[in-house]
Scaffold this motif. Structure first.
Motif, PDB file in Angstrom:
ATOM      1  N   UNK A  50       0.827  -1.227   0.000  1.00 46.14           N
ATOM      2  CA  UNK A  50       0.000   0.000   0.000  1.00 46.14           C
ATOM      3  C   UNK A  50       0.855   1.267   0.000  1.00 46.14           C
ATOM      4  N   UNK A  51       2.121   1.126   0.351  1.00 48.31           N
ATOM      5  CA  UNK A  51       3.013   2.290   0.432  1.00 48.31           C
ATOM      6  C   UNK A  51       3.876   2.313  -0.822  1.00 48.31           C
ATOM      7  N   UNK A  52       3.503   3.177  -1.763  1.00 49.85           N
ATOM      8  CA  UNK A  52       4.201   3.229  -3.052  1.00 49.85           C
ATOM      9  C   UNK A  52       5.187   4.397  -3.140  1.00 49.85           C
ATOM     10  N   UNK A  53       4.911   5.484  -2.406  1.00 52.58           N
ATOM     11  CA  UNK A  53       5.790   6.661  -2.447  1.00 52.58           C
ATOM     12  C   UNK A  53       5.631   7.454  -1.162  1.00 52.58           C
ATOM     13  N   UNK A  54       6.400   8.552  -1.047  1.00 46.91           N
ATOM     14  CA  UNK A  54       6.295   9.405   0.150  1.00 46.91           C
ATOM     15  C   UNK A  54       4.908  10.026   0.275  1.00 46.91           C
ATOM     16  N   UNK A  55       4.162  10.083  -0.813  1.00 46.61           N
ATOM     17  CA  UNK A  55       2.796  10.616  -0.742  1.00 46.61           C
ATOM     18  C   UNK A  55       1.886   9.730   0.111  1.00 46.61           C
ATOM     19  N   UNK A  56       2.307   8.472   0.328  1.00 41.53           N
ATOM     20  CA  UNK A  56       1.513   7.538   1.131  1.00 41.53           C
ATOM     21  C   UNK A  56       1.949   7.511   2.595  1.00 41.53           C
TER      22      UNK A  56
END
Length: 432
Positions: A50-56
């Motif tokens: 669920x964590x793909x980038x710093x946006x997450x």
């Protein structure tokens, strides 16, 4: 000088890509290696994918000091003890100490970020650096030490205290850089005066001060007394130690080594992320640590982030000097009071020394704020009328700033206890 120009001057999108890749790897590791993190993520229905980038980042649960205590001593480590080559710990004055472990790679990363910080401060390999932070379980001394050696500067590992020896070595060895707490630097200045040592007798040109909040007024005082440029360095053992961020010579915010430590600002009440530029609680996610990576660690420090490019050329995000701590805030009769506010008032006055103690009492149902403050020798008079006039002036100035009444007691110079470490500014005697 910029130590690692490729990283420290990277474009924002480039930095974001580095952070995102490292974040994904870190989340995978903690999920599979740390039961406490896996449980937290499962409770909110998260899996690493669920964590793909710093946006997450905002989706992830917070980590607090209590989590480290609940998993004392090594429950948050992601590697076996055979890979841990160094252990540090907090003092544990309010419970079990918080324990952190470093792999060999972690120590190399730590040396790297401290070396970058030293370069930001204007330190170079020809400097003689006197490290007067404590060595031992506290991260300050050894953290600065290895960064200085990595830079190629000469290190004097004197540790904290032993003030007369500190001054002797400064004179005899020609110390050019001193690293200690800001409150101890003022104590050194006081001891210099007593020993008849003028700032012109020393070769000091840079001071690297951290481990406690300090104000701009205190900076001016230190620079005047010691004749050096006072640079703020920031760190905490849970994240790595000193070197998380540091001011450059422009002294306009501390550059965060954000390829290692991703910062956020949250509202300490709602825990929601705050827009860029607003003051709130600083939160860090470590994305290169092997021993004990932490996700969204609540520092309790209050500051704001600045994303503009600095005059020094670095693009690393900057954090303002900490305004205080969300857990150090005193609530007196419904008013939020930070020790730093009182310090600012006192340092604007020529009659007082920068040494004070706040004592909070509860009388009946009413909170009282008592302030002991040292008066400079030339103003400490036998004439009660003069002292009373000064006491009223201080009382008025503080009440104007805080909006609440305070009981001021003037004391002679050197009455309030000095320390080589963090200064104790508050005694709260309320049974809250």
């Amino acid at each position: 000088m910029i130590w690692n120009e490729k990283i420290e001057c990277a474009e924002r999108e480039e930095m974001k890509a580095i952070q995102s890749e490292r974040l994904r790897e870190t989340v995978q590791r903690i999920y599979h290696k740390v039961p406490a993190y896996r449980k937290k993520m499962q409770e909110v229905g998260l899996v690493p994918a669920d964590i793909r980038s710093v946006d997450d980042l905002h989706k992830l649960p917070f980590t607090t000091k209590q989590d480290l205590r609940d998993n004392y001593p090594f429950g948050m480590f992601t590697v076996p003890m055979s890979e841990i080559v160094r252990i540090h710990a907090s003092s544990g004055t309010t419970g079990k100490p918080t324990v952190v472990g470093y792999t060999r790679k972690d120590l190399n990363s730590w040396s790297e970020v401290v070396t970058r910080s030293l370069c930001m401060a204007g330190v170079h390999q020809n400097d003689i650096v006197q490290v007067a932070y404590g060595y031992g379980l506290f991260t300050g001394g050894l953290g600065l030490h290895y960064g200085c050696e990595n830079l190629g500067a000469s290190v004097i590992p004197i540790s904290g205290g032993n003030t007369q020896k500190q001054l002797q070595l400064m004179e005899d060895f020609g110390t050019t850089v001193v690293a200690c707490t800001p409150s101890y630097s003022l104590y050194l200045a006081e001891a210099m005066k007593d020993a008849g040592i003028k700032k012109e007798d020393l070769k000091l040109r840079v001071g690297i001060f951290g481990a406690e909040p300090w104000t701009e007024n205190m900076r001016k005082e230190i620079e005047t007394q010691l004749g050096l440029k006072a640079i703020d360095i920031y760190g905490l053992s849970e994240i790595i130690g000193p070197g998380v961020s540091c001011e450059c010579e422009h002294q306009c915010g501390m550059h965060i080594n954000e390829d290692h430590f991703i910062p956020e600002i949250i509202n300490p009440e709602t825990l929601e992320p705050m827009p860029a530029g607003e003051i709130g609680e600083l939160v860090f996610t470590t994305v290169t640590k092997e021993g004990i990576p932490l996700i969204r660690y609540r520092t309790r420090d209050l500051t704001r982030l600045i994303y503009d490019k600095c005059e020094c050329g670095r693009t690393l995000v900057r954090m303002e000097k900490c305004k205080g701590r969300s857990d150090d805030m005193l609530i007196i009769r419904g008013v939020n009071v930070f020790p730093s506010q009182i310090e600012s008032v006192l340092l604007e006055m020529s009659e007082t020394e920068p040494h004070y103690l706040l004592i909070v009492e509860r009388e009946g149902n009413l909170d009282t704020l008592n302030l002991m403050v040292e008066v400079q020798e030339q103003f400490f008079s036998d004439e009660i009328k003069q002292l009373e006039s000064l006491r009223k002036k201080i009382t008025h100035n503080i009440q104007s700033t805080l909006g609440i009444s305070v009981n001021v007691k003037l004391v002679e110079p050197k009455t309030i206890e000095r320390t080589a470490g963090k200064a104790k500014r508050v005694i709260d005697n309320r049974k809250l």
